[in-house]
Design a protein around this motif. Structure first.
Motif, short mmCIF file in Angstrom:
data_model
loop_
_atom_site.label_atom_id
_atom_site.label_comp_id
_atom_site.label_asym_id
_atom_site.label_seq_id
_atom_site.Cartn_x
_atom_site.Cartn_y
_atom_site.Cartn_z
N VAL A 40 -1.45 10.12 5.94
CA VAL A 40 -0.27 10.82 5.43
C VAL A 40 -0.19 10.74 3.91
N LYS A 41 0.62 11.63 3.33
CA LYS A 41 0.80 11.68 1.88
C LYS A 41 1.74 10.59 1.37
N GLU A 42 2.69 10.16 2.20
CA GLU A 42 3.66 9.15 1.79
C GLU A 42 2.96 7.81 1.53
N SER A 43 3.52 7.04 0.63
CA SER A 43 2.98 5.71 0.36
C SER A 43 3.38 4.75 1.48
N ARG A 44 2.74 3.59 1.50
CA ARG A 44 3.08 2.57 2.49
C ARG A 44 4.55 2.19 2.37
N GLN A 45 5.03 2.05 1.14
CA GLN A 45 6.43 1.68 0.92
C GLN A 45 7.37 2.78 1.39
N GLU A 46 7.01 4.04 1.19
CA GLU A 46 7.85 5.15 1.65
C GLU A 46 7.94 5.16 3.18
N VAL A 47 6.83 4.91 3.85
CA VAL A 47 6.84 4.86 5.32
C VAL A 47 7.74 3.70 5.77
N LYS A 48 7.60 2.57 5.12
CA LYS A 48 8.43 1.40 5.45
C LYS A 48 9.91 1.74 5.27
N ASN A 49 10.25 2.41 4.17
CA ASN A 49 11.64 2.78 3.91
C ASN A 49 12.16 3.78 4.94
N LEU A 50 11.31 4.72 5.37
CA LEU A 50 11.72 5.68 6.39
C LEU A 50 12.05 4.97 7.71
N VAL A 51 11.22 4.00 8.08
CA VAL A 51 11.46 3.24 9.32
C VAL A 51 12.76 2.45 9.20
N LYS A 52 12.96 1.79 8.06
CA LYS A 52 14.18 1.01 7.87
C LYS A 52 15.42 1.90 7.92
N LEU A 53 15.36 3.07 7.28
CA LEU A 53 16.49 3.99 7.28
C LEU A 53 16.77 4.50 8.68
N PHE A 54 15.73 4.83 9.43
CA PHE A 54 15.90 5.30 10.80
C PHE A 54 16.58 4.23 11.65
N LYS A 55 16.08 3.01 11.56
CA LYS A 55 16.67 1.93 12.37
C LYS A 55 18.11 1.64 11.95
N LYS A 56 18.39 1.72 10.66
CA LYS A 56 19.76 1.50 10.17
C LYS A 56 20.70 2.57 10.75
N GLU A 57 20.25 3.83 10.77
CA GLU A 57 21.06 4.92 11.31
C GLU A 57 21.34 4.71 12.81
#
Length: 62
Positions: A40-57
């Protein structure tokens, strides 16, 4: 599920519960528990942040 961008520009949704590892080599490679690998184009940190945001929601709306 999180949305990520493949190298060809297409956007796909990935079940974040199936993510086993995310590594930058230098492209970001998501390895799923099924053994499938997605680059994917996203960085490792961006993927991590997406997962954290999803779980928070999910957990904050219970």
């Amino acid at each position: 599920m999180i949305d990520v961008t493949r190298m060809n520009g297409s956007v796909i949704s990935v079940n974040n519960d199936l993510i086993e590892t995310v590594e930058e080599t230098p492209d970001t490679v998501i390895t799923l528990t099924t053994g499938k690998k997605i680059i994917v184009k996203e960085s490792r940190q961006e993927v991590k942040n997406l997962v954290k945001l999803f779980k928070k929601e999910i957990f904050c709306n219970i």
